[in-house]
Design a protein around this motif. Structure first.
Motif, PDB file in Angstrom:
ATOM      1  N   VAL A  10       0.988  -1.223   0.043  1.00  0.00           N
ATOM      2  CA  VAL A  10      -0.022  -0.049  -0.012  1.00  0.00           C
ATOM      3  C   VAL A  10       0.886   1.458  -0.047  1.00  0.00           C
ATOM      4  CG1 VAL A  10      -1.782   1.314   1.284  1.00  0.00           C
ATOM      5  CG2 VAL A  10      -1.894  -1.131   1.212  1.00  0.00           C
ATOM      6  N   LEU A  11       1.986   1.205   0.915  1.00  0.00           N
ATOM      7  CA  LEU A  11       2.891   2.535   0.818  1.00  0.00           C
ATOM      8  C   LEU A  11       3.618   2.584  -0.770  1.00  0.00           C
ATOM      9  CD1 LEU A  11       4.248   2.171   4.553  1.00  0.00           C
ATOM     10  CD2 LEU A  11       2.484   3.843   3.536  1.00  0.00           C
ATOM     11  N   MET A  12       3.842   1.373  -1.098  1.00  0.00           N
ATOM     12  CA  MET A  12       4.647   1.629  -2.210  1.00  0.00           C
ATOM     13  C   MET A  12       3.603   2.097  -3.482  1.00  0.00           C
ATOM     14  SD  MET A  12       6.856  -2.090  -2.210  1.00  0.00           S
ATOM     15  CE  MET A  12       7.135  -2.148  -3.888  1.00  0.00           C
ATOM     16  N   LEU A  13       2.442   1.595  -3.454  1.00  0.00           N
ATOM     17  CA  LEU A  13       1.438   2.300  -4.572  1.00  0.00           C
ATOM     18  C   LEU A  13       1.272   3.847  -4.280  1.00  0.00           C
ATOM     19  CD1 LEU A  13      -0.791   1.784  -6.697  1.00  0.00           C
ATOM     20  CD2 LEU A  13      -2.472   1.122  -4.613  1.00  0.00           C
ATOM     21  N   GLY A  14       1.104   4.344  -2.926  1.00  0.00           N
ATOM     22  CA  GLY A  14       1.382   5.647  -2.841  1.00  0.00           C
ATOM     23  C   GLY A  14       2.355   6.302  -3.224  1.00  0.00           C
ATOM     24  N   VAL A  15       3.480   5.693  -3.114  1.00  0.00           N
ATOM     25  CA  VAL A  15       4.639   6.473  -3.575  1.00  0.00           C
ATOM     26  C   VAL A  15       4.602   6.394  -5.140  1.00  0.00           C
ATOM     27  CG1 VAL A  15       7.024   6.014  -3.897  1.00  0.00           C
ATOM     28  CG2 VAL A  15       6.294   5.829  -1.421  1.00  0.00           C
ATOM     29  N   VAL A  16       4.350   5.396  -5.576  1.00  0.00           N
ATOM     30  CA  VAL A  16       4.131   5.295  -7.317  1.00  0.00           C
ATOM     31  C   VAL A  16       3.170   6.392  -7.804  1.00  0.00           C
ATOM     32  CG1 VAL A  16       3.495   3.973  -9.195  1.00  0.00           C
ATOM     33  CG2 VAL A  16       4.854   3.145  -7.467  1.00  0.00           C
TER      34      VAL A  16
END
Length: 57
Positions: A10-16
């Protein structure tokens, strides 16, 4: 451990998504897509691709 398995993607999706918005902010695209020529088209000329064709016998 299960919490990390949920929160890291979820955090990686937010960063992308945030980087995508940042890129749109830094590199704005063309605002008038109506007058944009499609890719791969060639300008039409009055002469053919090989110039003036030879007369037929």
């Amino acid at each position: 451990m299960a919490i990390l398995a949920v929160f890291i993607p979820v955090l990686m999706l937010g960063v992308v998504l945030a980087l995508g918005r940042y890129e749109d902010f830094l590199l704005p695209g063309d605002q008038d897509p109506v007058n944009v020529e499609p890719a791969g088209t060639r300008p039409i000329s009055s002469r053919g691709a090989a110039g003036t064709p030879a007369p037929s016998p």
